[in-house]
Design an enzyme around this catalytic site. Structure first.
Site, short mmCIF file in Angstrom:
data_model
loop_
_atom_site.label_atom_id
_atom_site.label_comp_id
_atom_site.label_asym_id
_atom_site.label_seq_id
_atom_site.Cartn_x
_atom_site.Cartn_y
_atom_site.Cartn_z
N ASN A 1 0.79 -1.24 0.00
CA ASN A 1 0.00 0.00 0.00
C ASN A 1 0.82 1.29 0.00
O ASN A 1 0.34 2.32 -0.44
CB ASN A 1 -1.06 -0.02 1.10
N GLU B 1 4.43 -4.46 12.23
CA GLU B 1 3.37 -3.45 12.07
C GLU B 1 2.26 -4.09 11.26
O GLU B 1 2.40 -4.28 10.05
CB GLU B 1 3.91 -2.21 11.34
N CYS C 1 -3.41 1.01 6.77
CA CYS C 1 -3.54 0.33 8.07
C CYS C 1 -4.26 1.22 9.06
O CYS C 1 -4.96 0.74 9.94
CB CYS C 1 -2.17 -0.04 8.61
P1 NAP Z 1 0.61 -9.06 3.30
O1 NAP Z 1 -0.18 -9.83 2.34
O2 NAP Z 1 0.72 -9.52 4.70
O3 NAP Z 1 2.07 -8.89 2.67
C1 NAP Z 1 3.08 -8.13 3.27
C2 NAP Z 1 4.44 -8.67 2.85
O4 NAP Z 1 4.63 -9.98 3.40
C3 NAP Z 1 4.58 -8.83 1.34
O5 NAP Z 1 5.89 -8.51 0.97
C4 NAP Z 1 4.27 -10.28 1.14
O6 NAP Z 1 4.81 -10.84 -0.03
C5 NAP Z 1 4.95 -10.89 2.36
N1 NAP Z 1 4.46 -12.24 2.69
C6 NAP Z 1 3.32 -12.85 2.30
N2 NAP Z 1 3.27 -14.10 2.80
C7 NAP Z 1 4.39 -14.27 3.52
C8 NAP Z 1 4.92 -15.33 4.28
N3 NAP Z 1 4.26 -16.48 4.41
N4 NAP Z 1 6.09 -15.14 4.88
C9 NAP Z 1 6.77 -13.98 4.78
N5 NAP Z 1 6.34 -12.95 4.06
C10 NAP Z 1 5.16 -13.08 3.45
O7 NAP Z 1 0.07 -7.54 3.38
P2 NAP Z 1 -0.37 -6.63 2.16
O8 NAP Z 1 -1.65 -7.18 1.61
O9 NAP Z 1 0.74 -6.38 1.24
O10 NAP Z 1 -0.63 -5.25 2.94
C11 NAP Z 1 -1.81 -4.95 3.60
C12 NAP Z 1 -1.72 -5.22 5.09
O11 NAP Z 1 -0.63 -4.49 5.65
C13 NAP Z 1 -2.93 -4.76 5.84
O12 NAP Z 1 -3.31 -5.73 6.78
C14 NAP Z 1 -2.47 -3.50 6.55
O13 NAP Z 1 -3.18 -3.17 7.71
C15 NAP Z 1 -1.05 -3.82 6.83
N6 NAP Z 1 -0.28 -2.59 7.03
C16 NAP Z 1 0.08 -2.24 8.30
C17 NAP Z 1 0.76 -1.05 8.52
C18 NAP Z 1 1.17 -0.64 9.91
O14 NAP Z 1 1.93 0.30 10.03
N7 NAP Z 1 0.71 -1.29 10.94
C19 NAP Z 1 1.05 -0.20 7.44
C20 NAP Z 1 0.65 -0.60 6.16
C21 NAP Z 1 -0.02 -1.79 5.96
P3 NAP Z 1 3.86 -11.14 -1.31
O15 NAP Z 1 3.37 -9.80 -1.76
O16 NAP Z 1 4.80 -11.79 -2.26
O17 NAP Z 1 2.75 -12.03 -0.86
#
Ligand code: NAP
Ligand code: MG
Length: 489
Positions: free
Chosen positions: A167, A263, A297
């Site tokens: 994002n 996070e 998020c």
């Molecule tokens: P995501 O699906 O959890 O992916 C995040 C990262 O983790 C990506 O690089 C992803 O790679 C990788 N990943 C996926 N499966 C994994 C595994 N089994 N082991 C290790 N890494 C893995 O999250 P997203 O859909 O990109 O982002 C949205 C989420 O991020 C939302 O839940 C949002 O709330 C959260 N977020 C939190 C914050 C905060 O500051 N708290 C800020 C921004 C976003 P791939 O893309 O290759 O699957």
């Protein structure tokens, strides 16, 4: 175009094929395996990026492990390099923001702001790092340590793995890499597969600015495939991860004895009390819900409004929501772009349809065309519906009625998350009482949550994560305390 990025991609039948950065060299996956990067606004193929395997991961970790030392990257050089990187980032802003907009579908006004904020992060983290002088602790206060004193300093951890979400394709990865390198660590970074390009461009900038070979390595590829070898490596000292709670919990289970900075997801409540300035609350809450199509998020993901002001609030929110119009993300007038992929559209649709079937009423929106989901306001949402409890990550405002302050607090604190929340009230004492009682890591009074460059610390409680982000706080997460004790005889 400056040609700065020519070395990181080759053209394959007209489609750019990006490469990994390992040991200071740009290289494809050895078997030539790639995945597609598509523009969510048009469906168009815009690039390919390496489908890395555990072999490349192990190689990158090995390289990083052999490189991290103050001899390779002396502190004063780190400061120079980050300053140079800021200039290079700004000089190449047009190309980077165009690519970021194409891969993410975020409106160009937002990606320009994201790039600008990344430049500020480079500047301000430098200053914070300079202030890391450590502490002197006199021992006289305690009999045990009477003729002793201690010097406490912050030291690098070693190899830091930085995993980032789709994002904020540039800023979130950069906000991990910048403090990690400035604090003296080596980094292995992996961007999200939906938006891998912006972080590769940023890595090229850092390389050009003078980060020594092997201190920063960036690999692309599926998290489900290369996440495991990163998480379970004995040679990775820390994982800084931003992404979903599901993946964050997987990391916490797998990582073993590593420092973790997680996070994760959120479910921010906006509490609207009966003495709030409703025009201001409606304007702020619409911004909190609809900007970046709710893919933040810290997005406002439920409105808890007191019964006596509900109708007035809804009228104002409907008016304020008109500012958010779907359009071509490359157009500077567009305020909302598409969701990131079909999976995201399906999830938002499931939550909205489920709520409607259980009695919620859609006042506007509720529809989508391709990946473009219209701004949606749902009335009569009840606190037990999935949409009231799950992270939405889409442009939907569920409105839940509450009786009084205690009721608002109890609904606000009834979810598994604990990242952000906000309270709107004309009475500061009342708002502070609410804010003090909320379970979130950050509570905003009279504004929607927004983290910006990280001038204030933020981070989650409960299932929203471990640790805190922020200019100084991220450095704390990526260093460890070292205590040296001197005794006088
Ligand atoms: P995501 O699906 O959890 O992916 C995040 C990262 O983790 C990506 O690089 C992803 O790679 C990788 N990943 C996926 N499966 C994994 C595994 N089994 N082991 C290790 N890494 C893995 O999250 P997203 O859909 O990109 O982002 C949205 C989420 O991020 C939302 O839940 C949002 O709330 C959260 N977020 C939190 C914050 C905060 O500051 N708290 C800020 C921004 C976003 P791939 O893309 O290759 O699957
Ligand atoms: Mg994802």
């Amino acid at each position: 175009m400056s040609g700065l990025f020519d070395s990181i991609r080759a053209s394959n039948q007209g489609t750019p094929e990006y490469q990994n950065l390992v040991a200071g060299k740009w290289q494809p996956q050895p078997e030539g395996e790639t995945f597609e990067v598509r523009n969510p606004a048009t469906g168009e193929l815009i690039a390919r990026a390496p489908s890395s395997t555990s072999r490349e991961v192990e190689q990158a970790i090995d390289i990083a492990r052999g490189r991290w030392s103050a001899d390779v990257f002396p502190p004063i050089r780190r400061l120079e390099v980050m300053e140079r990187a800021r200039h290079l980032l700004l000089e190449n802003a047009d190309e980077i923001t165009a690519i970021m907009t194409m891969e993410s579908g975020k409106p160009i006004t937002h990606t320009r702001k994201e790039l600008h904020t990344t430049g500020e992060r480079l500047m301000l983290t430098r200053e914070e790092t300079r202030a890391l002088y450590g502490e002197y602790i006199p021992g006289e206060w305690v009999e045990d340590t009477r003729r002793k004193f201690a010097m406490v300093t912050r030291r690098p951890l070693g190899v830091v793995a930085a995993l980032s979400p789709f994002n904020y394709p540039l800023f979130i990865g950069a906000a991990k890499i910048i403090p990690a390198l400035l604090a003296g660590n080596a980094v292995v970074a992996k961007p999200a597969s939906d938006t891998p390009l912006s972080l590769l461009l940023f890595a090229r900038i850092l390389q050009e600015a003078g980060v020594p070979a092997g201190m920063l390595n960036v690999l692309t590829g599926s998290g489900s495939k290369i996440g495991k070898p990163i998480m379970s490596s004995r040679h990775v000292a820390a994982i800084t991860f931003t992404g979903s709670t599901r993946v964050g919990e997987r990391i916490a289970e797998t990582a073993g004895m590593k420092k973790l900075h997680l996070e994760l997801g959120g479910k921010a409540a906006a509490i609207v009390l009966d003495d709030a300035d409703l025009d201001h609350a409606a304007e702020q809450i619409c911004k909190g819900v609809f900007s970046l199509s709710g893919q933040r998020c810290d997005a406002v993901s439920r409105v808890l409004v007191q019964q006596s002001v509900k109708n007035a609030f809804i009228e104002k929110a409907l008016k304020a929501s008109e500012k958010y119009q779907l359009g071509d993300p490359m157009d500077a007038d567009t305020t909302m772009g598409p969701l990131i992929n079909q999976h995201a559209v399906d999830k938002v649709t499931r939550l909205v349809e489920g709520a409607r079937e259980s009695g919620a009423e859609s006042l506007t929106g509720g529809r989508h065309e391709d990946l473009f989901f219209a701004p949606t306001i749902l009335d009569n949402v009840t606190r037990d519906m999935d949409i009231a409890r799950e992270e939405i990550f889409g442009p939907v405002m569920p409105i839940i009625t509450v009786a009084d302050d205690m009721d608002a607090l109890s609904v606000s604190n009834s979810v598994d998350y604990g990242l952000d929340g906000c309270v709107f009230s004309g009475n500061l004492d009342r708002a502070l009482d609410m804010a003090a009682g909320m379970q979130d890591g950050t509570v905003s009074i009279n504004s929607a949550p927004s983290h910006g460059v990280g001038h204030f610390p933020f981070g989650g409680n409960n299932r929203s994560g471990i640790g805190r982000e922020g200019l100084k706080y991220s450095i704390d997460e990526l260093t460890r305390l070292h205590t040296m004790i001197v005794a006088r005889r």
